[in-house]
Enzyme design. Structure first.
Site, PDB file in Angstrom:
ATOM      1  N   CYS A 169       0.819  -1.221   0.000  1.00 18.53           N
ATOM      2  CA  CYS A 169       0.000   0.000   0.000  1.00 18.53           C
ATOM      3  C   CYS A 169       0.851   1.268   0.000  1.00 18.53           C
ATOM      4  O   CYS A 169       0.349   2.350  -0.311  1.00 18.53           O
ATOM      5  CB  CYS A 169      -0.938   0.024   1.200  1.00 18.53           C
ATOM      6  SG  CYS A 169      -2.200  -1.241   1.101  1.00 18.53           S
TER       7      CYS A 169
HETATM    8  N1  COA Z   1     -19.829  -8.542  10.135  1.00 18.32           N
HETATM    9  C1  COA Z   1     -20.218  -8.571  11.420  1.00 18.32           C
HETATM   10  N2  COA Z   1     -19.374  -8.810  12.445  1.00 18.32           N
HETATM   11  C2  COA Z   1     -18.079  -9.021  12.148  1.00 18.32           C
HETATM   12  C3  COA Z   1     -17.604  -9.016  10.822  1.00 18.32           C
HETATM   13  C4  COA Z   1     -18.538  -8.758   9.799  1.00 18.32           C
HETATM   14  N3  COA Z   1     -18.168  -8.711   8.514  1.00 18.32           N
HETATM   15  N4  COA Z   1     -16.270  -9.246  10.820  1.00 18.32           N
HETATM   16  C5  COA Z   1     -15.920  -9.418  12.105  1.00 18.32           C
HETATM   17  N5  COA Z   1     -17.015  -9.284  12.909  1.00 18.32           N
HETATM   18  C6  COA Z   1     -17.061  -9.399  14.376  1.00 18.32           C
HETATM   19  C7  COA Z   1     -15.947 -10.268  14.914  1.00 18.32           C
HETATM   20  O1  COA Z   1     -16.329 -11.621  14.902  1.00 18.32           O
HETATM   21  C8  COA Z   1     -15.778  -9.726  16.306  1.00 18.32           C
HETATM   22  O2  COA Z   1     -16.805 -10.264  17.127  1.00 18.32           O
HETATM   23  P1  COA Z   1     -16.522 -10.601  18.678  1.00 18.32           P
HETATM   24  O3  COA Z   1     -16.224  -9.275  19.308  1.00 18.32           O
HETATM   25  O4  COA Z   1     -17.825 -11.193  19.111  1.00 18.32           O
HETATM   26  O5  COA Z   1     -15.369 -11.548  18.688  1.00 18.32           O
HETATM   27  C9  COA Z   1     -16.050  -8.243  16.140  1.00 18.32           C
HETATM   28  O6  COA Z   1     -16.839  -8.110  14.950  1.00 18.32           O
HETATM   29  C10 COA Z   1     -14.796  -7.411  16.024  1.00 18.32           C
HETATM   30  O7  COA Z   1     -13.951  -7.956  14.987  1.00 18.32           O
HETATM   31  P2  COA Z   1     -12.529  -7.357  14.637  1.00 18.32           P
HETATM   32  O8  COA Z   1     -11.973  -8.119  13.499  1.00 18.32           O
HETATM   33  O9  COA Z   1     -11.737  -7.294  15.889  1.00 18.32           O
HETATM   34  O10 COA Z   1     -12.959  -5.886  14.144  1.00 18.32           O
HETATM   35  P3  COA Z   1     -12.142  -4.551  14.107  1.00 18.32           P
HETATM   36  O11 COA Z   1     -12.860  -3.566  14.898  1.00 18.32           O
HETATM   37  O12 COA Z   1     -10.702  -4.760  14.376  1.00 18.32           O
HETATM   38  O13 COA Z   1     -12.297  -4.140  12.573  1.00 18.32           O
HETATM   39  C11 COA Z   1     -10.949  -4.082  10.593  1.00 18.32           C
HETATM   40  C12 COA Z   1     -11.757  -4.942  11.555  1.00 18.32           C
HETATM   41  C13 COA Z   1     -10.293  -5.011   9.572  1.00 18.32           C
HETATM   42  C14 COA Z   1     -11.901  -3.141   9.883  1.00 18.32           C
HETATM   43  C15 COA Z   1      -9.908  -3.240  11.354  1.00 18.32           C
HETATM   44  O14 COA Z   1      -9.203  -4.070  12.254  1.00 18.32           O
HETATM   45  C16 COA Z   1      -8.910  -2.558  10.464  1.00 18.32           C
HETATM   46  O15 COA Z   1      -9.242  -1.875   9.514  1.00 18.32           O
HETATM   47  N6  COA Z   1      -7.631  -2.670  10.800  1.00 18.32           N
HETATM   48  C17 COA Z   1      -6.562  -2.019  10.079  1.00 18.32           C
HETATM   49  C18 COA Z   1      -6.302  -2.816   8.872  1.00 18.32           C
HETATM   50  C19 COA Z   1      -5.458  -2.117   7.858  1.00 18.32           C
HETATM   51  O16 COA Z   1      -5.278  -0.941   7.859  1.00 18.32           O
HETATM   52  N7  COA Z   1      -4.954  -2.893   6.963  1.00 18.32           N
HETATM   53  C20 COA Z   1      -4.165  -2.386   5.932  1.00 18.32           C
HETATM   54  C21 COA Z   1      -4.406  -3.226   4.807  1.00 18.32           C
HETATM   55  S1  COA Z   1      -3.468  -2.627   3.498  1.00 18.32           S
END
Ligand code: COA
Length: 373
Positions: A156
């Site tokens: 990225c």
């Molecule tokens: N729909 C509903 N619930 C979902 C879900 C979905 N699509 N995906 C995950 N969940 C749930 C999980 O199961 C978890 O449930 P729990 O609390 O009961 O265990 C909860 O939502 C939180 O999941 P989590 O994966 O910890 O979410 P998050 O708040 O960390 O958000 C991202 C996920 C990926 C959006 C976030 O972590 C992020 O953007 N991180 C940075 C990533 C980044 O910048 N990457 C660069 C790539 S180039």
């Protein structure tokens, strides 16, 4: 050493957009079918039932509302769940090059230049459509530019690293002017069957023209005051796709050659890395962070961008200071920060300072400090 500027930018946006609702409908249909097909095994405890996705979660966790894609029909078809593209003959422009050409021509036009004025084309992005010939050489060919081209991949952060390479080439004299093109077909490496990340990415292509400041004539020129790049190894964002997949015995499962991440860890580790980089870079240039008019940040997650800007400024950023395009585009990898730049630079006044900052897998991060001329 010549002074160097960014004299033009360009953007290609695919025609089709997929909303969160449409994406969630496809995912949840897939989940219902999977759970029905595996009902007995799920009841016996040998298979885990899949959980549905939700539009509310996607927006709350990421700030994403929609994403553009090169093929909507394939992405939202529960039987397909990936873009479907036509294989092209070797003498036709590749899809990545076709997208990159639109952005490249727009960047040249905005800078008042033609292909004859450039002699370096860098394709800087996360995923190349093939290993060789370089996408950049094909793009150079269809653009009708002379000189040389090469591909580079710093995930990225590729566009920022590309700008640094272009700036170095122009100010050392190894190129008269260089185009940094970032075509990203992120939906091609996204696992649309993975609830944790099926909503993250979209497709787009961007281009930036880098040329000597003294001869540039574009209406919106930005002197490059400095570039600073940083990398630090991490497996928290990883893609195991590669030419040795065929030779790996036994073969990896299909879902191990696509994008994968530990989102929470990425968030926690990348925020301090990037904010420290920006603070140190601005400090080295003698620029007070609060005097920076705009941060064109990589667009992966809304809260992440707000937190990085808050750490750098010591206060909440306004939307004008750190504009957001990920609501409409999702994460377009290397194109994200350049899309933000492309859409939000024309209002800056001469003397205003802005920072283009990209970050991602590697980890990798790049800061490019610009001053409007
Ligand atoms: N729909 C509903 N619930 C979902 C879900 C979905 N699509 N995906 C995950 N969940 C749930 C999980 O199961 C978890 O449930 P729990 O609390 O009961 O265990 C909860 O939502 C939180 O999941 P989590 O994966 O910890 O979410 P998050 O708040 O960390 O958000 C991202 C996920 C990926 C959006 C976030 O972590 C992020 O953007 N991180 C940075 C990533 C980044 O910048 N990457 C660069 C790539 S180039």
């Amino acid at each position: 050493m010549k002074k160097v500027c960014i004299s033009g930018s360009g953007l290609f946006t695919p025609a089709e957009s997929v909303s969160n609702d449409e994406l969630v409908l496809a995912f949840n249909t897939y989940v219902e079918r999977f759970n029905a097909d595996n009902a007995e095994a799920i009841a016996a405890g040998s298979v885990t039932a899949l959980a549905p996705s939700s539009t509310e979660f996607i927006y709350k966790a990421s700030g994403i509302k929609a994403r553009y894609t090169v093929d909507k029909a394939g992405v939202i078809d529960p039987d397909v769940m990936h873009p479907q593209i036509r294989p092209r003959a070797n003498d036709e422009p590749s899809l990545m090059v076709e997208m990159g050409l639109v952005a490249a021509r727009q960047a040249l036009e905005n800078a008042g230049r033609t292909a004859a004025d450039i002699d370096a084309v860098l394709v800087a992005c996360s995923n190349m459509q093939r290993p060789y010939p370089a996408m950049a050489v094909e793009l150079q060919h269809f653009l009708g530019a002379g000189g040389y081209g090469y591909d580079m991949n710093v995930a990225c952060a590729s566009a920022a690293f590309g700008v640094q390479a272009a700036v170095d080439a122009v100010n050392s004299g190894s190129a008269r002017a260089a185009l940094v093109v970032s075509p990203e077909i992120c939906t091609g490496h996204l696992n649309f069957r993975n609830r944790d990340c099926h909503f993250i990415f979209g497709d787009a292509a961007t281009a930036l023209l880098v040329e000597p400041l003294e001869t540039a004539t574009g209406a919106h020129r930005f002197e490059v005051l400095g570039t600073r790049m940083q990398t630090q190894f991490s497996n928290n964002i990883r893609n195991n796709f590669g030419f040795l997949n065929r030779s790996e015995t036994p073969h990896r499962p299909w879902n191990d050659v696509l994008f994968a991440q530990e989102g929470r860890k990425v968030f926690k580790e990348v925020v301090p890395m990037v904010s420290d980089l920006l603070i140190a870079h601005l400090n080295a240039l003698g620029i007070e962070p609060n005097s920076v008019k705009r941060f064109w940040l990589h667009q992966a997650n809304l809260s992440m961008n707000q937190l990085i800007a808050k750490k750098v400024l010591g206060r909440e950023p306004s939307i004008e200071e750190a504009p957001i395009i990920l609501d409409e585009y999702a994460n377009t990898s290397s194109a994200g920060s350049v899309i933000a730049f492309h859409k939000y630079h024309q209002d800056l006044r001469p003397g205003d300072v802005g920072v283009l900052c990209a970050f991602g897998a590697g980890y990798s991060a790049g800061s490019v400090v610009l001053r409007k001329l």
